[in-house]
Design a protein around this motif. Structure first.
Motif, short mmCIF file in Angstrom:
data_model
loop_
_atom_site.label_atom_id
_atom_site.label_comp_id
_atom_site.label_asym_id
_atom_site.label_seq_id
_atom_site.Cartn_x
_atom_site.Cartn_y
_atom_site.Cartn_z
N THR A 45 13.72 -0.25 0.83
CA THR A 45 13.92 -1.17 1.94
C THR A 45 12.69 -2.04 2.18
OG1 THR A 45 13.13 0.46 3.56
CG2 THR A 45 15.51 0.41 3.09
N HIS A 46 11.50 -1.54 1.82
CA HIS A 46 10.25 -2.26 2.04
C HIS A 46 9.44 -2.29 0.75
CE1 HIS A 46 11.37 -1.43 6.20
NE2 HIS A 46 10.46 -2.32 6.59
N PHE A 47 8.55 -3.27 0.66
CA PHE A 47 7.68 -3.38 -0.50
C PHE A 47 6.30 -3.85 -0.08
CE2 PHE A 47 9.33 -7.64 0.07
CZ PHE A 47 8.26 -8.47 -0.25
N THR A 48 5.31 -3.61 -0.94
CA THR A 48 3.95 -4.06 -0.67
C THR A 48 3.40 -4.78 -1.88
OG1 THR A 48 1.72 -3.37 0.01
CG2 THR A 48 2.91 -1.89 -1.47
N VAL A 49 2.48 -5.69 -1.64
CA VAL A 49 1.75 -6.35 -2.73
C VAL A 49 0.29 -5.91 -2.74
CG1 VAL A 49 3.30 -8.33 -2.83
CG2 VAL A 49 1.31 -8.41 -1.31
N GLY A 50 0.00 -4.86 -1.95
CA GLY A 50 -1.34 -4.29 -1.96
C GLY A 50 -2.27 -4.80 -0.88
N ASP A 51 -1.77 -5.64 0.03
CA ASP A 51 -2.62 -6.14 1.10
C ASP A 51 -2.82 -5.08 2.18
OD1 ASP A 51 -2.93 -8.59 -0.09
OD2 ASP A 51 -1.34 -9.56 1.04
N MET A 52 -3.99 -5.10 2.80
CA MET A 52 -4.33 -4.18 3.87
C MET A 52 -4.59 -4.98 5.15
SD MET A 52 -4.42 -1.25 2.21
CE MET A 52 -5.33 -0.11 3.26
N GLY A 53 -4.35 -4.35 6.29
CA GLY A 53 -4.61 -5.02 7.55
C GLY A 53 -4.30 -4.13 8.73
N TYR A 54 -4.40 -4.71 9.92
CA TYR A 54 -4.09 -3.99 11.15
C TYR A 54 -3.56 -4.98 12.18
CZ TYR A 54 -8.40 -5.94 13.13
OH TYR A 54 -9.36 -6.81 13.57
N VAL A 55 -2.87 -4.44 13.17
CA VAL A 55 -2.43 -5.27 14.29
C VAL A 55 -3.22 -4.85 15.52
CG1 VAL A 55 -0.12 -5.73 13.41
CG2 VAL A 55 -0.51 -3.71 14.80
#
Length: 526
Positions: free
Chosen positions: A393-403
């Motif tokens: 359902t979800h995918f990542t491209v390897g980016d990191m972060g926070y809200v």
């Protein structure tokens, strides 16, 4: 604005990839594309696209077949895209900076049946010929074994295709963690005209000009500076290579209203003498979109002060997802953010324990797959599976972060770039964003280097502005500058100086390339 057009007609033409026929009818002599090596009116562009579509059909290509394109920012690039959009084919524009071997890999991997190449890159074109190719055309000169592009189009009729089918693109990832892979979608993304209020760009069909100052083969310029203005009937002005003063000249000469840029371009513009920057009339600009790589807050603030509150930042990936946008006013209230996380789009920040992160906690950014344009990595189900979560359902491209507490997203780097020192994760983009504020620093790339005690130590590689020279004293000054602004464990332990910092055409710093010499003979998981 031009005369009103029927919304139903526009929708029907958009579904078939035939919007250029509308503009050929209502403003045939208007300039559709202008470039250093030629131009096209709307009538010429439409006719050329029809002729190429006919040549593709004659060669046996149909919906679902792949076209490889190796071409600089010339009118033919746009013409090929327009033909592809009405032929049901999938177009793969190739990075012409790649070596012949790398180009050949992509031509073979995308299973191209047609290959259209510019004579500027004849060596790479010749190295990429495969038995699968049913049509080979050369633009701008001769390539052995390739037909002449202009002659092939002249041999066909300019009539609309009998049964136009909307085509798509298959872009290739940058390959920072291995061989590049095609981003494949079974259904094409249909881009409606972005006219007027309520659309991101708010194009006006009569008079607006979109400048493409990045390479068209890259996903962002292709989408924002070629496909969108093409579908909206807006003049596309092409630059073949970014140069800061040439950019200023182009904006003034073409009365550019819209442009997509990256952080590196901002930095190079700001490095120009103020007298040069003030020499050109940029008053036509009303929409400067930027993304692809994080922009240091001080750089963006300086651009807003110069151009006004016309900067709009986005965050997304070639694979899709994202839907993060932030205008200048909102960014000034949340400097460094790329926009607010909207739960409706399903983006999640997930920690190493697999749980959703609380505000302020750094984690991997996961996008929700598009229900209508879901992607997979072409011929690589393993890579597709590796990037997905929760059954796909979800995918990542390897980016990191926070809200933050208000839901605004801040990027901190990529998982492959993470520095692990004494078991603590350190994200180099945070350090870059602080060091670039120093008046001597033009560009910076922070990396982890081998350390016998801590595993990795933080090192920043810095390129300097004119008037500053590398020295031990300056290195100590930069370390002290960073220590005042960062946690002690994030502060660089050492500074190296370089003539320049390697970046991709998208403006992304090539940390792997900078890091490699320091890890020669050692092993680092990346």
């Amino acid at each position: 604005m031009d005369a009103p057009v029927d919304a139903g007609v526009v929708a029907e033409l958009a579904m078939k990839g035939m919007l250029s026929s509308l503009y050929a009818a209502i403003k045939p002599d208007g300039i559709a594309v202008v470039a250093p090596r030629g131009k096209r009116t709307f009538a010429e562009l439409h006719a050329g696209a029809n002729r190429l579509a006919a040549a593709l059909r004659r060669a046996g290509l149909g919906p679902g077949d792949h076209i490889a394109l190796l071409c600089p920012n010339t009118p033919e690039f746009v013409e090929v895209l327009a033909a592809n959009l009405r032929s049901g084919t999938r177009l793969t524009p190739i990075n012409w900076h790649l070596s012949p071997t790398e180009v050949a890999y992509i031509v073979a991997d995308c299973q191209a049946k047609a290959f259209i190449a510019h004579a500027d890159f004849a060596a790479a074109a010749l190295a990429s010929v495969t038995d699968r190719l049913q049509l080979k055309l050369a633009i701008g000169g001769a390539i052995e074994g390739f037909g002449d592009y202009a002659a092939a189009l002249a041999a066909e009729q300019p009539d609309d295709p009998p049964e136009p089918v909307h085509g798509g693109t298959m872009m290739y990832t940058s390959g920072t963690t291995g061989r590049p892979k095609g981003v494949f979608r079974a259904k094409p993304i249909i881009v409606p005209p972005a006219w007027g209020p309520g659309t991101l760009k708010g194009y006006e069909r009569n008079g607006d000009v979109n400048l493409c100052c990045g390479p068209g083969y890259h996903a962002a310029p292709l989408a924002f500076d070629v496909t969108q203005p093409l579908n909206a009937g807006i003049t596309i002005a092409l630059m073949e290579k970014f140069d800061p003063e040439a950019w200023l000249k182009a904006v003034e000469a073409h009365r550019v209203t819209h442009v997509h840029m990256v952080s590196t371009m901002f930095q190079r513009l700001l490095a120009l003498p103020e007298a040069v920057r003030r020499k050109y009339d940029l008053s036509s600009l009303r929409f400067v979109l930027h993304g692809a790589a994080p922009t240091p807050p001080e750089v963006k603030r300086a651009m807003i002060e110069w151009l006004g509150p016309i900067l709009y930042e986005y965050y997304a990936a070639s694979e899709g997802g994202g839907n993060f946008y932030i205008d200048s006013a909102e960014w000034l209230a949340k400097p460094g953010s790329v926009g607010r996380l909207d739960p409706a789009f399903g983006t999640r920040i997930i920690g190493e324990d697999g749980r959703d992160c609380a505000p302020g906690e750094i984690g991997a950014i996961y996008f929700q797959h598009s229900p209508v344009a879901r992607f997979e990595y072409f011929n690589d189900p393993g890579k597709t599976q590796e990037a997905t979560l929760d059954g796909g359902t979800h995918f990542t491209v390897g980016d990191m972060g926070y809200v933050d507490e208000d839901g605004y997203l801040f990027l901190t780097g990529r998982t492959a770039e993470c520095i692990i020192s004494g078991g603590v994760n350190i994200y180099p983009q945070e350090i870059d964003n602080e060091l670039v504020k120093h008046p001597a620093v033009l560009d910076v790339c922070t990396i982890g280097v081998p350390d016998d005690e801590w595993g990795e130590a933080v090192k920043s590689v810095v390129s300097l502005r004119d008037g500053h020279a590398p020295s031990d004293d300056l290195a100590r000054e930069l370390i002290a500058f960073a220590r005042e602004r960062l946690a002690h464990y994030k502060t660089p332990k050492s500074i190296d100086f370089a003539a320049d910092i390697p970046r991709s055409e998208a403006g992304k710093v090539q940390r792997r390339q900078v890091r490699a010499p320091y890890w020669a003979g050692r092993v680092k998981q990346i």
